[in-house]
Each structure stands twice: as C-alpha cells, then as structure tokens.
Design a protein around this motif. Structure first.
Motif, PDB file in Angstrom:
ATOM      1  N   UNK A  51      -5.142   8.132  -2.614  1.00 41.19           N
ATOM      2  CA  UNK A  51      -3.949   8.694  -3.256  1.00 41.19           C
ATOM      3  C   UNK A  51      -2.666   8.010  -2.807  1.00 41.19           C
ATOM      4  N   UNK A  52      -2.540   7.757  -1.517  1.00 36.11           N
ATOM      5  CA  UNK A  52      -1.334   7.118  -0.991  1.00 36.11           C
ATOM      6  C   UNK A  52      -1.162   5.707  -1.553  1.00 36.11           C
ATOM      7  N   UNK A  76       5.247   8.241 -13.611  1.00 38.08           N
ATOM      8  CA  UNK A  76       4.509   9.449 -13.983  1.00 38.08           C
ATOM      9  C   UNK A  76       3.168   9.564 -13.276  1.00 38.08           C
ATOM     10  N   UNK A  77       2.609   8.433 -12.827  1.00 38.83           N
ATOM     11  CA  UNK A  77       1.310   8.470 -12.162  1.00 38.83           C
ATOM     12  C   UNK A  77       1.379   8.842 -10.694  1.00 38.83           C
ATOM     13  N   UNK A  78       2.569   8.933 -10.136  1.00 41.69           N
ATOM     14  CA  UNK A  78       2.735   9.242  -8.712  1.00 41.69           C
ATOM     15  C   UNK A  78       2.503  10.726  -8.452  1.00 41.69           C
ATOM     16  N   UNK A  79       1.702  11.040  -7.439  1.00 36.83           N
ATOM     17  CA  UNK A  79       1.390  12.433  -7.104  1.00 36.83           C
ATOM     18  C   UNK A  79       2.386  13.027  -6.113  1.00 36.83           C
ATOM     19  N   UNK A  80       2.826  12.247  -5.148  1.00 36.42           N
ATOM     20  CA  UNK A  80       3.787  12.735  -4.161  1.00 36.42           C
ATOM     21  C   UNK A  80       5.135  12.958  -4.845  1.00 36.42           C
ATOM     22  N   UNK A  81       5.599  14.205  -4.843  1.00 37.66           N
ATOM     23  CA  UNK A  81       6.780  14.550  -5.631  1.00 37.66           C
ATOM     24  C   UNK A  81       8.050  13.863  -5.135  1.00 37.66           C
ATOM     25  N   UNK A  82       8.209  13.752  -3.832  1.00 40.51           N
ATOM     26  CA  UNK A  82       9.406  13.103  -3.289  1.00 40.51           C
ATOM     27  C   UNK A  82       9.463  11.641  -3.715  1.00 40.51           C
ATOM     28  N   UNK A  83       8.327  10.968  -3.608  1.00 44.22           N
ATOM     29  CA  UNK A  83       8.266   9.566  -4.015  1.00 44.22           C
ATOM     30  C   UNK A  83       8.475   9.438  -5.516  1.00 44.22           C
ATOM     31  N   UNK A 141      -0.235   5.922  -5.275  1.00 48.55           N
ATOM     32  CA  UNK A 141       1.190   6.229  -5.472  1.00 48.55           C
ATOM     33  C   UNK A 141       2.051   4.998  -5.213  1.00 48.55           C
ATOM     34  N   UNK A 142       1.719   4.294  -4.150  1.00 46.09           N
ATOM     35  CA  UNK A 142       2.475   3.091  -3.803  1.00 46.09           C
ATOM     36  C   UNK A 142       2.371   2.046  -4.905  1.00 46.09           C
ATOM     37  N   UNK A 143       1.197   1.932  -5.490  1.00 46.15           N
ATOM     38  CA  UNK A 143       0.972   0.976  -6.566  1.00 46.15           C
ATOM     39  C   UNK A 143       1.863   1.299  -7.768  1.00 46.15           C
ATOM     40  N   UNK A 144       1.876   2.565  -8.191  1.00 45.28           N
ATOM     41  CA  UNK A 144       2.716   2.973  -9.321  1.00 45.28           C
ATOM     42  C   UNK A 144       4.192   2.707  -9.023  1.00 45.28           C
ATOM     43  N   UNK A 145       4.603   2.991  -7.798  1.00 47.24           N
ATOM     44  CA  UNK A 145       6.003   2.799  -7.403  1.00 47.24           C
ATOM     45  C   UNK A 145       6.396   1.317  -7.438  1.00 47.24           C
TER      46      UNK A 145
END
Length: 208
Positions: free
Chosen positions: A121-122, A142-149, A125-129
């Motif tokens: 998951x981490x 939109x694919x990021x799960x961590x809300x803050x990120x 998220x980093x990949x989408x960012x």
C-alpha cells in the motif's frame, strides 16, 4: 575499493554482454529462437558471463523469461529499465522486486494505472503520487489510500482553475487555501463562497 553505482552497473552489463557476443562471432544465439525459447548460454564458464548472455538474449528478444535462469536480480532490473515494458514484471516471482518493477515502468511511461498492480500500500501510494507530479495531473491522486498524502497530492497537482479536483481535498485548511488560489487566479468571487473558514473567505474576497 571502487564500487560501481547501479546505473553504471547496468551499462557495464549491456556493454559486456555485447562484447561477449562479438567475441563469440555472433550477435545472438547461434540457432534461431523465438520469444519464450530457452537461451543457450552454456558455452560460458563463469556466472557473470552467463548472466551477460541472458541479459543480451532478453534484450534482443524482448523476453524477460530468460532471467529465470539466473539468481542475479540485475537481469530483470536491466530489462525493465531498458524495455520500459510492464510485461517484464509478470515474470518476477519476488514480490518486492515485482513492485519495484511496476513502479519503475509506471514512472518511465507516466502511466498511473500501472501503480494499481503494486501490492504494498505504501509503495502504491508513492507510485500514484510520483506519477501525478510527473504528469502534472491530479487525476492520478485518486488512487492514493493515505488521506494526508492524497490531500497534498491534490493540492500541488491540481490545475489552478480546476474546482473539481480541489473539492476532493478533505483537510479543510488545505481546501480553503486551494479555493482561495483558484478564486484569485480566475477573479471569480463565486469560488470564494466555497470557503468554510470566515477569515479565509474574507481574504479570498479581498484578493479577488
């Protein structure tokens, strides 16, 4: 003692692979082979030479299955970096290495849909960012799960006039700041109406 960097190692592998095949009087396997065939690297004595042979075969045939005959992870890594093809990742059994493959290819091709294939998951998220930044496209957020990120991703990658992606931000302070920026850029007082904080709203009205 000199230790080559990873980027230099990849170049060394490719150059040495070419040198080995030139020295052998050929530019590829002696018999005509199709993608999926087993490369014949048995003529080489050392593991390094065999690895160079396998990498050369894989690059020439665009066939990552050649790497199954070596434990050297640089084989897969060289192929996915050179070919920029996500099909290479399908051949990688190691989960960590496979995730690295998808992330690398996604960044090279700037295609965020590939990030969804990452199992961690981490890392996902980093990949989408990363892709959002490379493309300047908040849709990747939109694919990021961590809300803050995710909020930060939308904040820094949304088009200055795009309200729809700004509305996806959950952090009220960040969202108000984004609406203020859009209001100032568009000179639209109506945008300021979306701001919840009264002080921020007054700043927006005063800046438009």
């Amino acid at each position: 003692k000199f230790i080559p960097k990873r980027g230099n190692m990849k170049l060394i592998y490719i150059l040495l692979a070419c040198a080995i095949f030139v020295a052998a009087g050929c530019t590829g396997p002696k018999t005509e082979q199709k993608a999926g065939d087993s490369p014949d690297c048995s003529q080489y004595k050392t593991q390094n030479a065999k690895d160079f042979c396998l990498i050369s075969f894989g690059l020439a045939k665009k066939d990552a299955s050649a790497c199954q005959y070596t434990k050297n992870q640089n084989c897969y890594r060289t192929l996915w970096e050179e070919l920029e093809d996500e099909s290479v990742c399908l051949n990688v059994d190691d989960e960590i290495l496979r995730n690295e493959c998808y992330r690398s290819v996604a960044a090279a091709k700037k295609e965020y849909h590939l990030c969804s294939r990452i199992t961690n998951d981490s890392n996902k998220d980093s990949c989408f960012n990363v892709i959002a930044k490379l493309r300047g496209d908040a849709n990747a957020c939109s694919g990021i799960q961590d809300q803050k990120l995710k909020d930060n991703c939308y904040t820094f990658n949304s088009d200055s006039k795009n309200l729809s992606t700004r509305g996806m931000i959950r952090d009220s302070e960040l969202k108000d700041g984004c609406y203020t920026n859009v209001g100032v850029v568009t000179k639209d007082l109506g945008v300021c109406d979306n701001i919840k904080n009264l002080n921020s709203k007054e700043v927006c009205y005063g800046s438009v």
